[in-house]
Write an enzyme that holds these catalytic residues in place. Structure first.
Site, PDB file in Angstrom:
ATOM      1  N   LYS A 225       0.834  -1.204   0.000  1.00 22.48           N
ATOM      2  CA  LYS A 225       0.000   0.000   0.000  1.00 22.48           C
ATOM      3  C   LYS A 225       0.867   1.253   0.000  1.00 22.48           C
ATOM      4  O   LYS A 225       0.684   2.163  -0.822  1.00 22.48           O
ATOM      5  CB  LYS A 225      -0.935   0.006   1.212  1.00 22.48           C
ATOM      6  CG  LYS A 225      -1.870   1.199   1.254  1.00 22.48           C
ATOM      7  CD  LYS A 225      -2.599   1.325   2.582  1.00 22.48           C
ATOM      8  CE  LYS A 225      -1.719   1.999   3.606  1.00 22.48           C
ATOM      9  NZ  LYS A 225      -2.445   2.343   4.845  1.00 22.48           N
ATOM     10  N   ASP A 243      -6.424   0.902   0.941  1.00 21.44           N
ATOM     11  CA  ASP A 243      -6.503   1.219   2.363  1.00 21.44           C
ATOM     12  C   ASP A 243      -7.872   0.814   2.888  1.00 21.44           C
ATOM     13  O   ASP A 243      -8.669   0.168   2.191  1.00 21.44           O
ATOM     14  CB  ASP A 243      -6.213   2.703   2.598  1.00 21.44           C
ATOM     15  CG  ASP A 243      -7.342   3.602   2.108  1.00 21.44           C
ATOM     16  OD1 ASP A 243      -8.234   3.108   1.374  1.00 21.44           O
ATOM     17  OD2 ASP A 243      -7.348   4.796   2.463  1.00 21.44           O
TER      18      ASP A 243
END
Length: 389
Positions: A225, A243
């Protein structure tokens, strides 16, 4: 006798003469009869009114359809009733979930349409972490775990002011760094991560942040991420940032039923061209932070409600939903102290520095017309007490 014959002949001659005249007169009559023949338009003109009269005769037949019109009026009255019911009960339209046997092509079209609509709602979407270079972005992204971007943005000015380069942060005293990072939560673990990744940048990459996924994920505290945030926003290389907001929304929209970030990334990546991945992430995250919240989605104020199969999970009353909007959609400050100009042009408000009151904030017990939220009403948008991120 002879005299009689002569008289007869005398009288016959004139009798024949008139006969000849008659024949002569009949000849002109024939001629006159033949001459008008080419001039048939004259009779045609006379017949024209007759033809016009024919439609006039048909005209009365038109009232018959007019009489039939009232019989059609019954469905016409029913149509507005349907429209009224549709407006009165939007839940009958929007909550309809896509069929379970939805083809991949239909899913792709539906997903891309939602992204296009989000692009019109958030044309100013951007990463909500303040940064000036790849090093600042990778550190800020690591610090954003388990807290809000706002809190990180309020903390990093002091950090980067004292340690502007990887070499500086790598040689820093951990206790001093911990004290700076304390407001972000989990400050000891985060201190270890940012000092460790700074040492790795100094020792393995010449003090520069690498621009490859396989190199970024080797840095302490950096996962896929964080790596995609850096690649997409510091290097312009497409990546999907999965997320908490992204995970929640793509499942609500039934783009995928996967729950693991890596599998979600792969599933969503297959629905969009690579060139759209970075902005897709911004659109979805912006929407999740402002409207499609985890606990109380503002369904009644959602611009893509007609496309959402999860419509109705949150507040559907427009007035009540309007009060749930966050950041610039609700008239509150954003998360960045230094947001892009496009955000400011759209009505966004810069976030205040650490310790400074938010614009429009009021003291407890006071009331100010148009103030975003009283201090007694709860934490301000973006504070750690509210939803992270």
């Amino acid at each position: 006798m002879k005299s009689a014959a002569k008289k007869a002949s005398a009288s016959g001659t004139p009798a024949k003469a008139p006969a000849k005249k008659t024949s002569a007169s009949s000849a002109p009559a024939k001629a006159t009869a033949r001459k008008p023949t080419p001039a048939t338009p004259t009779p045609a003109k006379k017949s024209a009114p007759a033809k016009k009269a024919a439609p006039a005769a048909v005209t009365p037949a038109k009232p018959t359809p007019a009489k039939a019109t009232p019989s059609k009026a019954a469905p016409a009255k029913a149509a507005p009733a349907k429209a009224a019911s549709a407006k009165a009960a939007p839940t009958k339209i929007t909550p309809a979930k896509p069929p379970r046997n939805e083809s991949h092509t239909a899913l792709v079209r539906r997903a891309r349409r939602i992204n296009r609509e989000l692009g019109e709602v958030y044309p100013y979407a951007h990463p909500e972490l303040d940064f000036e270079n790849p090093f600042q972005l990778v550190v800020a992204t690591v610090l954003s775990a388990q807290t809000t971007d706002l809190r990180v943005n309020q903390t990093t000015p002091a950090l980067f002011g004292k340690y502007p380069t990887p070499e500086d942060l790598a040689a820093a005293n951990p206790e001093e760094v911990e004290e700076i990072l304390r407001p972000t939560g989990f400050f000891r673990a985060k201190t270890k991560s940012v000092i460790g990744l700074s040492k790795a940048l100094r020792d393995d990459f010449g003090g520069e942040v690498p621009g490859r996924l396989e190199d970024l994920v080797k840095l302490p505290g950096v996962g896929r991420k964080t790596a995609f945030v850096v690649l997409g926003n510091a290097f312009g290389r497409p990546g999907i940032t999965v997320d908490t907001h992204f995970q929640r929304l793509v499942r609500r929209w039934q783009w995928t039923d996967q729950t693991e970030p890596d599998k979600i990334e792969a599933a969503i990546g297959g629905l969009f061209p690579k060139s759209e991945w970075t902005m897709l992430s911004h659109h979805v995250i912006f929407h999740g932070r402002r409207i499609c919240h985890a606990r109380k989605p503002a369904c009644g104020a959602c611009p893509i409600a007609p496309l959402c199969p999860a419509y109705g999970e949150g507040e559907t009353d427009p007035e009540k939903a309007q009060k749930l909007l966050k950041y610039e959609k609700g008239g509150f400050p954003g998360q960045r102290l230094n947001p892009p100009q496009s955000y400011l042009d759209a009505g966004g408000i810069p976030a205040p520095p650490l310790g400074a009151p938010a614009p429009g904030a009021v003291v407890p017990g006071a009331s100010a017309p148009g103030a975003p939220v009283p201090a007694s009403a709860g934490p301000a948008p973006g504070s750690p007490a509210r939803e992270a991120g």
